[in-house]
Design an enzyme around this catalytic site. Sequence first.
Site, PDB file in Angstrom:
ATOM      1  N   GLY A   1       7.943   1.856   6.409  1.00 22.39           N
ATOM      2  CA  GLY A   1       8.234   2.867   7.419  1.00 22.39           C
ATOM      3  C   GLY A   1       6.990   3.221   8.207  1.00 22.39           C
ATOM      4  CB  ILE A   2       5.870   3.135  11.410  1.00 27.96           C
ATOM      5  CG1 ILE A   2       7.147   2.950  12.263  1.00 27.96           C
ATOM      6  CG2 ILE A   2       5.377   1.808  10.869  1.00 27.96           C
ATOM      7  CD1 ILE A   2       6.913   2.184  13.565  1.00 27.96           C
ATOM      8  CB  THR A   3       4.948   8.595  11.676  1.00 24.29           C
ATOM      9  OG1 THR A   3       3.583   8.276  11.401  1.00 24.29           O
ATOM     10  CG2 THR A   3       5.607   9.071  10.410  1.00 24.29           C
TER      11      THR A   3
ATOM     12  NE  ARG B   1      -1.053  -0.353   4.877  1.00 18.66           N
ATOM     13  CZ  ARG B   1      -0.825   0.644   5.720  1.00 18.66           C
ATOM     14  NH1 ARG B   1      -1.120   1.864   5.361  1.00 18.66           N
ATOM     15  NH2 ARG B   1      -0.331   0.399   6.919  1.00 18.66           N
ATOM     16  N   GLY B   2       0.242   2.381  -0.255  1.00 18.94           N
ATOM     17  CA  GLY B   2       0.958   3.656  -0.255  1.00 18.94           C
ATOM     18  C   GLY B   2       2.030   3.729  -1.336  1.00 18.94           C
TER      19      GLY B   2
ATOM     20  CE1 TYR C   1       8.935   8.618   8.805  1.00 14.39           C
ATOM     21  CE2 TYR C   1       9.711  10.818   8.236  1.00 14.39           C
ATOM     22  CZ  TYR C   1       9.141   9.613   7.867  1.00 14.39           C
ATOM     23  OH  TYR C   1       8.778   9.400   6.553  1.00 14.39           O
TER      24      TYR C   1
ATOM     25  CD  GLN D   1       7.821  18.891  10.192  1.00 16.49           C
ATOM     26  OE1 GLN D   1       7.948  19.889  10.905  1.00 16.49           O
ATOM     27  NE2 GLN D   1       7.391  18.962   8.941  1.00 16.49           N
TER      28      GLN D   1
ATOM     29  N   GLY E   1       9.102  14.165  -0.500  1.00 18.01           N
ATOM     30  CA  GLY E   1       8.399  15.159   0.301  1.00 18.01           C
ATOM     31  C   GLY E   1       7.076  14.547   0.718  1.00 18.01           C
TER      32      GLY E   1
ATOM     33  CD  GLN F   1       7.773  13.481  11.406  1.00 15.64           C
ATOM     34  OE1 GLN F   1       8.540  13.930  10.568  1.00 15.64           O
ATOM     35  NE2 GLN F   1       6.757  12.676  11.081  1.00 15.64           N
TER      36      GLN F   1
HETATM   37  P1  NAP Z   1       2.041   3.702   4.492  1.00 16.08           P
HETATM   38  O1  NAP Z   1       1.005   4.102   3.505  1.00 16.08           O
HETATM   39  O2  NAP Z   1       1.755   3.860   5.945  1.00 16.08           O
HETATM   40  O3  NAP Z   1       2.454   2.178   4.196  1.00 16.08           O
HETATM   41  C1  NAP Z   1       3.451   1.591   4.960  1.00 16.08           C
HETATM   42  C2  NAP Z   1       3.790   0.227   4.428  1.00 16.08           C
HETATM   43  O4  NAP Z   1       4.873  -0.281   5.223  1.00 16.08           O
HETATM   44  C3  NAP Z   1       2.644  -0.774   4.572  1.00 16.08           C
HETATM   45  O5  NAP Z   1       2.678  -1.677   3.481  1.00 16.08           O
HETATM   46  C4  NAP Z   1       2.976  -1.516   5.867  1.00 16.08           C
HETATM   47  O6  NAP Z   1       2.465  -2.854   5.928  1.00 16.08           O
HETATM   48  C5  NAP Z   1       4.499  -1.531   5.769  1.00 16.08           C
HETATM   49  N1  NAP Z   1       5.150  -1.722   7.053  1.00 16.08           N
HETATM   50  C6  NAP Z   1       5.067  -0.938   8.164  1.00 16.08           C
HETATM   51  N2  NAP Z   1       5.796  -1.474   9.159  1.00 16.08           N
HETATM   52  C7  NAP Z   1       6.336  -2.618   8.675  1.00 16.08           C
HETATM   53  C8  NAP Z   1       7.163  -3.642   9.215  1.00 16.08           C
HETATM   54  N3  NAP Z   1       7.594  -3.577  10.476  1.00 16.08           N
HETATM   55  N4  NAP Z   1       7.495  -4.682   8.437  1.00 16.08           N
HETATM   56  C9  NAP Z   1       7.072  -4.762   7.155  1.00 16.08           C
HETATM   57  N5  NAP Z   1       6.297  -3.831   6.568  1.00 16.08           N
HETATM   58  C10 NAP Z   1       5.930  -2.771   7.326  1.00 16.08           C
HETATM   59  O7  NAP Z   1       3.406   4.491   4.236  1.00 16.08           O
HETATM   60  P2  NAP Z   1       3.831   5.421   3.011  1.00 16.08           P
HETATM   61  O8  NAP Z   1       3.311   6.771   3.251  1.00 16.08           O
HETATM   62  O9  NAP Z   1       3.556   4.742   1.725  1.00 16.08           O
HETATM   63  O10 NAP Z   1       5.404   5.503   3.250  1.00 16.08           O
HETATM   64  C11 NAP Z   1       6.299   4.609   2.626  1.00 16.08           C
HETATM   65  C12 NAP Z   1       7.731   5.071   2.928  1.00 16.08           C
HETATM   66  O11 NAP Z   1       7.930   6.395   2.426  1.00 16.08           O
HETATM   67  C13 NAP Z   1       8.042   5.124   4.429  1.00 16.08           C
HETATM   68  O12 NAP Z   1       9.371   4.727   4.638  1.00 16.08           O
HETATM   69  C14 NAP Z   1       7.881   6.590   4.753  1.00 16.08           C
HETATM   70  O13 NAP Z   1       8.629   6.958   5.874  1.00 16.08           O
HETATM   71  C15 NAP Z   1       8.386   7.214   3.484  1.00 16.08           C
HETATM   72  N6  NAP Z   1       7.916   8.579   3.274  1.00 16.08           N
HETATM   73  C16 NAP Z   1       6.580   8.824   3.169  1.00 16.08           C
HETATM   74  C17 NAP Z   1       6.156  10.115   2.955  1.00 16.08           C
HETATM   75  C18 NAP Z   1       4.704  10.451   2.802  1.00 16.08           C
HETATM   76  O14 NAP Z   1       4.399  11.634   2.725  1.00 16.08           O
HETATM   77  N7  NAP Z   1       3.808   9.482   2.721  1.00 16.08           N
HETATM   78  C19 NAP Z   1       7.082  11.161   2.863  1.00 16.08           C
HETATM   79  C20 NAP Z   1       8.434  10.875   2.979  1.00 16.08           C
HETATM   80  C21 NAP Z   1       8.835   9.571   3.179  1.00 16.08           C
HETATM   81  P3  NAP Z   1       0.929  -3.138   6.410  1.00 16.08           P
HETATM   82  O15 NAP Z   1       0.071  -2.744   5.247  1.00 16.08           O
HETATM   83  O16 NAP Z   1       0.893  -4.598   6.673  1.00 16.08           O
HETATM   84  O17 NAP Z   1       0.689  -2.296   7.605  1.00 16.08           O
END
Ligand code: NAP
Length: 240
Positions: A84-86, A12-13, A147, A141, A178, A144
């Site tokens: 990743g998580i927050t 997802r995401g 993070y 940030q 971003g 955070q």
């Molecule tokens: P998201 O929508 O919350 O999706 C997170 C994904 O990571 C999910 O598939 C989740 O699996 C998986 N995950 C979480 N913890 C895990 C673990 N311990 N082991 C295996 N899988 C795990 O996140 P996103 O927004 O797409 O972010 C993806 C990456 O981009 C992250 O590293 C995030 O920090 C980075 N990022 C995001 C943004 C943003 O604005 N969204 C900006 C900068 C960087 P489940 O579905 O099973 O929960």
Amino acid sequence: MTRVAVVTGGTRGIGEAISIALNAAGFLVAANYAGNDERAKEFSQRTGIATFKFDVSDFDQCERGIQKICQSLGPVNVLVNNAGITRDGTMHKMSFDQWDAVIQTNLSSCFNMCRAVIEDMRDNCFGRIINIGSVNGQAGQYGQVNYAAAKSGIHGFTKALAKEGAAKNITVNAIAPGYVSTDMVKAVPEKVLDKIIATIPVRRIGEAADIARGVLFLAADEAGFITGSTIDINGGQHMY
Ligand code: NAP
């Protein structure tokens, strides 16, 4: 030659968009996830991409997870450390558990996953590792420290491993997104998000596909001269 690609948090995401883009480009993709079985099942049925459930913060689970992927798809050629998580909170309110969960999931996961694939990549004299950092790891940030520390760590990790891998045709790069429209950002209150958008020169947050495009570029066989770099995909929000 069909390359095998693993995307952590690939159901997802941003990870979902990366899995789909790699699959469409002809990679054999393994999408990892942590616990959301329903979403993973729906994703797999919709895309035909194989899913593998394991916790990237756990070293032994990563080793076993990669073994399973190798058995069913073959040795891993491309690794995208995206999961990743927050767990936000200001320093004076943050618990050790909030700190630790983010460091383990966002940073130690890169060690766990890279350690599990690096020997095969070295033996095959080929590898593409792409780590997903964040603009908040570059600029910091509010609320955070966990993070930002983990994401900033990813950038140092990337450069050090790039130096180690270069002689074996293993490139290691990072992407620093971003703000991107995913579940993670949907958790940000609308008022806060509006303030953030006002600071982004292109006046929008990103789409997951914007990040996937960068991953695809770095994952290519032809990208062998790019290593140790970070691509900022942030609509101009942070430049340096
Ligand atoms: P998201 O929508 O919350 O999706 C997170 C994904 O990571 C999910 O598939 C989740 O699996 C998986 N995950 C979480 N913890 C895990 C673990 N311990 N082991 C295996 N899988 C795990 O996140 P996103 O927004 O797409 O972010 C993806 C990456 O981009 C992250 O590293 C995030 O920090 C980075 N990022 C995001 C943004 C943003 O604005 N969204 C900006 C900068 C960087 P489940 O579905 O099973 O929960």
